[in-house]
Design a protein around this motif. Structure first.
Motif, PDB file in Angstrom:
ATOM      1  N   VAL A 376       0.843  -1.191   0.000  1.00 30.32           N
ATOM      2  CA  VAL A 376       0.000   0.000   0.000  1.00 30.32           C
ATOM      3  C   VAL A 376       0.880   1.243   0.000  1.00 30.32           C
ATOM      4  CG1 VAL A 376      -1.900   1.206   1.127  1.00 30.32           C
ATOM      5  CG2 VAL A 376      -1.704  -1.285   1.350  1.00 30.32           C
ATOM      6  N   GLY A 377       0.713   2.121  -0.999  1.00 27.18           N
ATOM      7  CA  GLY A 377       1.474   3.363  -1.043  1.00 27.18           C
ATOM      8  C   GLY A 377       1.782   3.774  -2.461  1.00 27.18           C
ATOM      9  N   LEU A 399      -1.444  -1.101  -4.159  1.00 31.15           N
ATOM     10  CA  LEU A 399      -2.686  -0.356  -3.950  1.00 31.15           C
ATOM     11  C   LEU A 399      -2.386   1.123  -3.785  1.00 31.15           C
ATOM     12  CD1 LEU A 399      -3.478  -3.309  -3.327  1.00 31.15           C
ATOM     13  CD2 LEU A 399      -4.860  -2.448  -1.414  1.00 31.15           C
ATOM     14  N   ILE A 400      -3.086   1.977  -4.558  1.00 29.16           N
ATOM     15  CA  ILE A 400      -2.974   3.426  -4.368  1.00 29.16           C
ATOM     16  C   ILE A 400      -4.377   4.008  -4.250  1.00 29.16           C
ATOM     17  CG2 ILE A 400      -0.778   3.582  -5.573  1.00 29.16           C
ATOM     18  CD1 ILE A 400      -2.287   4.730  -7.989  1.00 29.16           C
ATOM     19  N   CYS A 427      -5.731   0.953  -8.691  1.00 32.20           N
ATOM     20  CA  CYS A 427      -5.997   2.359  -8.388  1.00 32.20           C
ATOM     21  C   CYS A 427      -7.292   2.498  -7.579  1.00 32.20           C
ATOM     22  CB  CYS A 427      -6.098   3.166  -9.669  1.00 32.20           C
ATOM     23  SG  CYS A 427      -4.604   3.151 -10.680  1.00 32.20           S
ATOM     24  N   ASN A 428      -7.400   3.635  -6.879  1.00 33.46           N
ATOM     25  CA  ASN A 428      -8.611   3.961  -6.115  1.00 33.46           C
ATOM     26  C   ASN A 428      -8.978   2.851  -5.128  1.00 33.46           C
ATOM     27  OD1 ASN A 428      -9.174   6.395  -7.792  1.00 33.46           O
ATOM     28  ND2 ASN A 428      -9.528   4.846  -9.382  1.00 33.46           N
ATOM     29  N   THR A 429      -7.961   2.186  -4.584  1.00 29.95           N
ATOM     30  CA  THR A 429      -8.194   1.000  -3.753  1.00 29.95           C
ATOM     31  C   THR A 429      -7.588   1.172  -2.371  1.00 29.95           C
ATOM     32  OG1 THR A 429      -8.163  -0.377  -5.745  1.00 29.95           O
ATOM     33  CG2 THR A 429      -7.924  -1.505  -3.636  1.00 29.95           C
ATOM     34  N   THR A 430      -8.316   0.746  -1.356  1.00 32.62           N
ATOM     35  CA  THR A 430      -7.850   0.803   0.025  1.00 32.62           C
ATOM     36  C   THR A 430      -8.119  -0.534   0.718  1.00 32.62           C
ATOM     37  OG1 THR A 430      -9.966   1.735   0.739  1.00 32.62           O
ATOM     38  CG2 THR A 430      -8.190   3.300   0.259  1.00 32.62           C
ATOM     39  N   VAL A 431      -7.504  -0.693   1.887  1.00 32.99           N
ATOM     40  CA  VAL A 431      -7.682  -1.905   2.689  1.00 32.99           C
ATOM     41  C   VAL A 431      -8.790  -1.664   3.700  1.00 32.99           C
ATOM     42  CG1 VAL A 431      -6.582  -3.501   4.313  1.00 32.99           C
ATOM     43  CG2 VAL A 431      -5.277  -2.570   2.382  1.00 32.99           C
TER      44      VAL A 431
END
Length: 549
Positions: A376-377, A399-400, A427-431
């Motif tokens: 992530v970053g 993931l960004i 893109c446009n993805t979070t945990v």
């Protein structure tokens, strides 16, 4: 570098003129050792540097199950490695084979010689670096043994601490290593006792703290009780640069760090945009050379030495350490850098060291070989980590939050990622949350545009999501912005805490004699080269302040 080239650099032969020059530079007298006598032994602290005039000296590694000859020095050879300059204990034993005549040189004399005899200095320093590189190669040197589970947070902490401090060690994974039962029996411990640290046939420690471990294996350097010209808090690129320039210019300099030299840059597996390294350089290599330079010029590095708080006595800064005497200095450089933020999702803290990581080094890479991992970053650190992990993992999901990878990442890294088939950018993805039984097993991710979520099976997630400055130990006299970064220069001049009529120096804080450099500074450029430049620049401001004093 090819193995044979490394060997030739590690074990050069000095000619008669060079041997004589060393004798003149050091004023050393020949010393005779009889056959079988020990010149120095593993664990010795203040051991001598030896140049062989006649006879042979065998270097032996006793750290494994059986003694092993590392090399035999003949006439023109010399003993030692970087431990001579860092003050760490010897990792090998030297024994005379046949009667042997040597020049015997103390650590302080060697340092003086390296600074005054540049031709010999190049040969010796390059040999020291190459010898340590050879020992670090897998299978070449056992060193310490760390026995513990890959699913233990304490095992990971011990391994991580040793790796960051460049200690020589071998990890024995209780989950997979075929020798683990024999070793547990040999050291009379059970799996419940792990992690344990052993050397040769001796059990050293059971689940030690970082401080206990550092003191037991001798890598922690006590500081002199004196008033320093300059103390640097933080041994990242800015701090190490200040240590090199400060000590080389005659300032009595000390460096304190809570964990290990190198900072976040020290964990980078490839820095490709650093001047002078067209093929790239690892953070570890850059740190190793900076440590050697700082020690060569006489700077004192003390790790781990966490600073709990800072006070002032007239013009002096007083640094209070955990369980130690305070350190007093005329000038202080704050170079403590930053920590990566946590995601703040469900179960994150539970899996730290058990699948949740904040750096991507060989220590972490061992945990995810041939597996799918999540990273992530969107900054350069994340990009470098993704490329490195792709060489070990089956697949890397990057993931960004936004939809443009190039917004915060250098273009060369964006291109490298796009050209690496094993890396998939989401893109446009979070945990959303993490799951597992004792260790990480899966993460749930969501696309913030479409609302689509999915569960990714993975043993490891790497987080590089922004920075939190390490400034909680600073008093109110040091002005900081709303995010906690130290205000200096123009940022300070604009704050209500700057009352002087003159414009403050670029790195000057709200307290005279206290400076800040690197990522901890407000408005700094988050690049290794910038941090190094600021560390060097800080020394110029220190000289100006000391003149005024």
């Amino acid at each position: 570098m090819a193995e044979h080239d490394l060997q030739s650099i590690a074990f050069p032969t000095l000619d008669d003129a060079q041997i004589a020059e060393l004798g003149r530079c050091t004023h050393a007298k020949p010393h005779l050792y009889r056959d079988g006598e020990t010149l120095f032994a593993v664990g010795d602290r203040d051991f001598k540097f030896h140049v062989i005039r006649s006879g042979d000296v065998e270097i032996i590694d006793f750290s494994g199950d059986a003694p092993r000859t590392v090399t035999v020095h003949h006439k023109g050879g010399f003993t030692g490695d970087i431990s001579h300059l860092t003050g760490n204990p010897s990792v090998v034993t030297a024994i005379a084979r046949g009667d042997c005549e040597v020049y015997e040189i103390s650590r302080d004399t060697l340092r003086l010689t390296l600074n005054q005899c540049p031709t010999l200095s190049d040969i010796v320093l390059q040999a020291f670096i190459a010898r340590r590189q050879l020992l670090h190669k897998p299978g070449n040197f056992t060193g310490l043994r760390v026995i513990g589970s890959r699913y233990s947070a304490d095992t990971f902490r011990v391994r991580d601490f040793l790796a960051k401090n460049r200690a020589l060690f071998t990890w024995v994974d209780v989950e997979t290593d075929p020798d683990v039962d024999r070793l547990l029996k040999q050291f009379n411990v059970t799996e419940a006792d792990t992690p344990v640290v052993a050397c040769s046939s001796m059990l050293l420690l059971r689940n030690p703290s970082n401080r206990e471990l550092a003191e037991r294996i001798g890598i922690r350097q006590p500081l002199e009780q004196t008033v320093y010209d300059l103390v640097v808090v933080g041994a990242g690129p800015a701090g190490l640069a200040a240590a090199v320039y400060g000590a080389s210019e005659g300032l009595q300099t000390a460096v304190l760090d809570r964990t290990a030299p190198g900072g976040q840059a020290g964990t980078s597996m490839r820095i490709e945009n650093y001047l002078g390294f067209p093929t790239g350089v690892t953070g570890s290599e850059l740190t190793d050379r900076a440590i050697l330079q700082a020690n060569k010029f006489g700077a004192r590095l003390s790790v781990p030495s966490p600073v709990t708080h800072l006070t002032f006595d007239k013009t002096y800064s007083i640094l209070h350490l955990d369980g130690e005497e305070p350190v007093t200095t005329k000038c202080l450089l704050i170079a403590t850098g930053v920590d990566y933020r946590r995601l703040g999702v469900e179960n994150e803290e539970k899996f730290e060291g058990r699948g949740v990581y904040y750096a991507a080094t060989p220590t972490e890479a061992q945990m995810c070989r041939d597996a799918q991992v999540v990273l992530v970053g969107g900054g350069n650190s994340a990009g470098q980590a993704a490329v490195f992990l792709a060489a070990n993992a089956r697949k890397v999901l990057l993931l960004i939050r936004g939809d443009d990878l190039g917004q915060h990442m250098s273009s060369y890294l964006v291109s490298r990622i796009k050209q690496t088939p094993k890396i998939e950018v989401l893109c446009n993805t979070t945990v959303r949350r993490m799951r597992g039984d004792g260790h990480l097993g899966s993460v749930e991710i969501i696309n913030n545009k479409t609302g689509q979520d999915r569960t990714v099976e993975t043993p490891a997630i790497f987080e590089f999501i922004g920075a939190v400055p390490r400034t909680d130990w600073l008093p109110v006299e040091i002005d900081r912005d709303e995010k906690g970064f130290v205000r200096t220069g123009a940022a300070l001049a604009q704050s209500r805490h700057w009352t002087s009529r003159r414009q403050p120096f670029l790195l000057e804080t709200s307290r005279p004699g206290v400076f800040a450099a690197g990522d901890v500074r407000a408005d700094s450029i988050k690049r290794v080269a910038s941090a190094v430049g600021e560390g060097a620049m800080a020394v110029a401001f220190v000289h100006e302040y000391l003149k005024e004093m």
